[in-house]
Every structure is written in structure tokens, then in C-alpha cells.
Design a protein around this motif. Structure first.
Motif, PDB file in Angstrom:
ATOM      1  N   UNK A  92       0.736  -1.267   0.095  1.00  0.00           N
ATOM      2  CA  UNK A  92      -0.076   0.056   0.048  1.00  0.00           C
ATOM      3  C   UNK A  92       0.862   1.254   0.134  1.00  0.00           C
ATOM      4  N   UNK A  93       1.790   1.450   0.886  1.00  0.00           N
ATOM      5  CA  UNK A  93       2.634   2.505   0.727  1.00  0.00           C
ATOM      6  C   UNK A  93       3.104   3.070  -0.741  1.00  0.00           C
ATOM      7  N   UNK A  94       3.648   2.419  -1.430  1.00  0.00           N
ATOM      8  CA  UNK A  94       4.337   2.648  -2.692  1.00  0.00           C
ATOM      9  C   UNK A  94       3.065   2.908  -3.689  1.00  0.00           C
ATOM     10  N   UNK A  95       1.908   2.405  -3.350  1.00  0.00           N
ATOM     11  CA  UNK A  95       0.527   2.666  -4.147  1.00  0.00           C
ATOM     12  C   UNK A  95       0.015   4.101  -3.877  1.00  0.00           C
ATOM     13  N   UNK A  96      -0.058   4.254  -2.777  1.00  0.00           N
ATOM     14  CA  UNK A  96      -0.797   5.374  -2.294  1.00  0.00           C
ATOM     15  C   UNK A  96       0.106   6.712  -2.582  1.00  0.00           C
ATOM     16  N   UNK A  97       1.342   6.297  -2.756  1.00  0.00           N
ATOM     17  CA  UNK A  97       2.609   7.428  -3.090  1.00  0.00           C
ATOM     18  C   UNK A  97       2.163   7.580  -4.620  1.00  0.00           C
ATOM     19  N   UNK A  98       2.127   6.523  -5.353  1.00  0.00           N
ATOM     20  CA  UNK A  98       1.912   6.586  -6.756  1.00  0.00           C
ATOM     21  C   UNK A  98       0.600   7.547  -6.987  1.00  0.00           C
ATOM     22  N   UNK A  99      -0.575   7.131  -6.528  1.00  0.00           N
ATOM     23  CA  UNK A  99      -1.645   8.079  -6.458  1.00  0.00           C
ATOM     24  C   UNK A  99      -1.500   9.542  -6.402  1.00  0.00           C
ATOM     25  N   UNK A 100      -0.727   9.795  -5.146  1.00  0.00           N
ATOM     26  CA  UNK A 100      -0.500  10.997  -4.695  1.00  0.00           C
ATOM     27  C   UNK A 100       0.251  11.787  -6.043  1.00  0.00           C
ATOM     28  N   UNK A 101       1.324  11.182  -6.994  1.00  0.00           N
ATOM     29  CA  UNK A 101       2.119  11.555  -7.705  1.00  0.00           C
ATOM     30  C   UNK A 101       1.138  11.676  -8.823  1.00  0.00           C
ATOM     31  N   UNK A 102       0.099  11.120  -9.164  1.00  0.00           N
ATOM     32  CA  UNK A 102      -0.637  11.105 -10.192  1.00  0.00           C
ATOM     33  C   UNK A 102      -1.700  12.365 -10.031  1.00  0.00           C
TER      34      UNK A 102
END
Length: 373
Positions: A92-102
Motif C-alpha cells: 500500500x505505501x508505494x501504491x498510495x504514493x503513486x496515487x499522490x504523484x498522479x
């Protein structure tokens, strides 16, 4: 890349499988940065299903973890919770960080961008029963894995309360998922035929409820590897040859127009072909040299490669930023822009994925290991 620590207990054969899985995915996505005639040629070079490889491999690894937990404990609520915490701290951490970047940059750079159904991505609801394609579309496969992490261990927990035989519990759970996924695909196909390729992609290939069986074949492999090890390894080289031949043959012969085979049976066959590679690859434990390092490091950062390659790097950085903000002020030939786009894709992908692994994934895994067991 030398800053990545390669653990001694890694299984090189599984890293090879993971390497090919992520390579097929990112190579396929690289086609879109090329002009159409070249993109079509590029897509045909490696027209293989990397996502299904990921599914079966994930099922094998997670299934192995769950089987070991069940056989060394009473598999109580604490065991189940601990499993979920460890899985979600990994993904989840990397996934939610990617959502933030998008999301965040687009709110400032694109006046036409607004958050609509993107909230579904925070709860992995974007393709529960059909693919939601408007935003972060490649996350469909992670959503399937996350629902697998949630539902399969929970079903095992329920069965554990009802039955005492651990081997039967695991087998019943596996075949429950296999049967349900196949029946749902069959029902969708019957209710929606004739089906075009877009419907096939949305309702069958990228839907949670229709693809969980691909992970179950990996779990089935873990079951045999644990309970019937001698049988599992007896013909491992022969099974590897069958795996390669069948995987390539199935991938190259899938009909372009959806029919009963491609809608219902294809996903089963392609998953089994990957499963047959696991007896050999799961026992191929070590390697050496430059190829070994490239394969292993790519495997280690494969999750970041998966998360960043399409929507963030290809769509946002290359198309939205480089094309719309930089190329508009330059007078470059089509050949020049194509070369820049293509090499930018690969260079940015590996640099940014390495950084995300090092500063997001790795610290969270260390924290996970401190607070769980």
C-alpha cells in the motif's frame, strides 16, 4: 543500482520469472510512445501476458506463506491480522504514493482535471466487477491481487473454524475460487455475446471477480510443493519445457475476436502454463555474473516499475510534460521526438523506480519487519 542489497535467501529462478513478467508489461507499454506503424511492430515483438505470470507467481508465494502459517499455528485472528498487516505494509505505501504523484500535480497543471471516480482507487473498487479505465488504468491487476490478499486468507480462516483437516481446508478454498471465477466468466460471456474486444477486456480480463483463479493456480502449486514435494519435483525439467512451449503457443494463438475459448478457457490455460514452470524455477536458487545482477535487481524493483511505468511516466511525464510543455516551444522532427520519447521512457522508468524502491518500499519493509513477525 549497487545500493540495492541482494538478500542471500532470494530464489533466482523466481526472480527470472518476475523479470520476464515485468519486462513484458513495460515493453508492451513502451509501444505507445512510438508512431502508430512502429508501435504495431513493437507490440508484436513480445506479445506475452506478463500480468498472468505475476498472478501465478504471487499466488505461489503468498499461498506458500499461508500454508506454512496454517501448519505451524492454530491460524487464529491474530495470525490472520498479522498476515494482512505484513501484506499491506508491503504493497500500500508505494501504491498510495503513486496515487499522490498522479493526482496532486494534475490539480495544479491541468485545469480540466478533477477528482471524480478516482476515490475508488483508494479502496480498490475501480475494477471489482469491470475495468474502470479513466484513471491509473494499469492498477487493475494490483486490485485483483489486493482482493486476493483480503478474501482468500479470510476464507481459509472461516473453513478452519468449520473443519479440522488442514490439507482439505486449503484444497477446498483453492477450488472454491477456481470454480467461482470460471463460472462467472462463463455467465458474463453467455449474457453478453456477441462480445467485442473492449467488453472482453473490461468485463473479463481486468475484472477482480473473473481473474482470481489465476492466483489460485499459484496457490495450488504451493500446496503441491508443501504436501507432495517429491511429486512436485519429479518431472520439473519436463514441466519447464511444457510451460515454455504452451505459454508461447497460447499467447500467440489467442483469437482476436472474443469467443468461448478466449473468454472462459484462455485464462485457465495460460495460468496452468505458468504453473508448470514453478517446480523447476522454485528450486533454481542461485546465480552469478552481470546477467544475474540485472535480472535480480529488476525483479527487486519490479513493483515500482509496475506502478510508475504507464500513467505516471508514459502518460504524465512524457505526454503531458515533455510533449505539451517542452515540444511546443521546439521545432523537432518526428524521428527526433520519437527517439527522445522512447529513451526517456526507459531511463526515467528505471531511475524513478529505483528511487521509489529505495525511499518508499525499502523503509516500509524494514518498519514492517520491526512491528510484525
Amino acid at each position: 543500482m549497487n545500493y540495492i542489497n541482494i538478500e542471500k535467501n532470494r530464489i533466482y529462478g523466481l526472480d527470472i520469472l518476475r523479470f520476464f513478467a515485468i519486462f513484458f508489461v513495460i515493453f508492451g507499454h513502451a509501444s505507445a510512445v512510438l508512431p502508430k506503424p512502429y508501435a504495431e511492430i513493437h507490440e508484436k515483438i513480445f506479445p506475452f501476458d506478463g500480468v498472468t505470470i505475476f498472478f501465478v507467481l504471487s499466488g505461489f508465494l503468498i499461498g506458500g506463506i499461508l500454508i506454512k502459517i496454517i501448519n505451524r499455528t492454530n491460524y487464529n485472528a491474530k495470525d490472520l491480522t498479522n498476515f494482512w498487516v505484513r501484506r499491506w505494509m508491503r504493497t500500500l505505501p508505494a501504491y498510495y504514493f503513486t496515487l499522490f504523484l498522479l493526482i496532486i500535480p494534475r490539480l495544479f497543471l491541468d485545469p480540466n482535471f478533477y477528482i471524480n471516480s478516482e476515490w475508488r482507487h483508494y479502496f480498490f473498487l475501480q475494477n471489482l466487477y469491470m475495468q474502470h479505465v479513466d484513471f491509473f488504468s494499469e492498477s487493475w491487476s494490483l486490485t485483483i491481487e489486493e482482493w486476493f490478499y483480503l478474501t482468500f486468507p479470510a476464507l481459509l480462516f472461516i473453513f478452519f473454524k468449520l473443519l479440522k483437516n488442514k490439507k482439505k481446508i486449503i484444497l477446498y478454498a483453492i477450488f472454491s475460487f477456481l470454480l467461482i471465477s470460471i463460472l462467472i466468466r462463463y455467465t458474463i460471456y453467455i449474457d453478453n455475446k456477441p462480445m467485442d474486444i473492449n467488453m472482453w477486456d473490461a468485463f473479463l480480463r481486468r475484472s477482480v471477480v473473473t481473474r482470481l483463479d489465476s492466483l489460485m493456480f499459484g496457490v495450488l502449486g504451493a500446496y503441491f510443493a508443501y504436501y507432495y514435494k517429491d511429486l512436485w519435483l519429479k518431472h520439473k525439467k519436463t514441466l519447464l519445457y511444457i510451460s515454455i512451449i504452451s505459454f508461447v503457443s497460447i499467447s500467440l494463438s489467442t483469437p482476436k475476436i472474443p469467443n468461448f475459448y478466449s473468454s472462459v478457457i484462455y485464462f485457465t490455460f495460460i495460468s496452468i502454463s505458468v504453473l508448470f514452470s514453478l517446480p523447476f524455477l522454485s528450486t533454481f536458487k542461485s546465480g552469478s555474473g552481470k546477467v544475474y545482477k540485472i535480472v535480480t535487481i529488476t525483479s527487486i524493483i519490479s513493483y515500482s516499475l509496475y506502478l510508475l511505468n504507464y500513467s505516471f511516466i508514459r502518460e504524465f511525464l512524457i505526454f503531458d510534460i515533455i510533449h505539451n510543455k517542452i515540444y511546443t516551444h521546439l521545432h523537432l522532427s518526428l524521428l527526433t521526438t520519437t527517439i527522445i520519447d522512447y529513451f526517456s521512457y526507459w531511463i526515467l522508468l528505471f531511475i524513478l523506480s529505483f528511487l521509489m524502491y529505495k525511499y518508499i518500499e525499502q523503509p516500509m519493509m524494514k518498519l514492517r519487519d520491526k512491528i510484525t513477525h
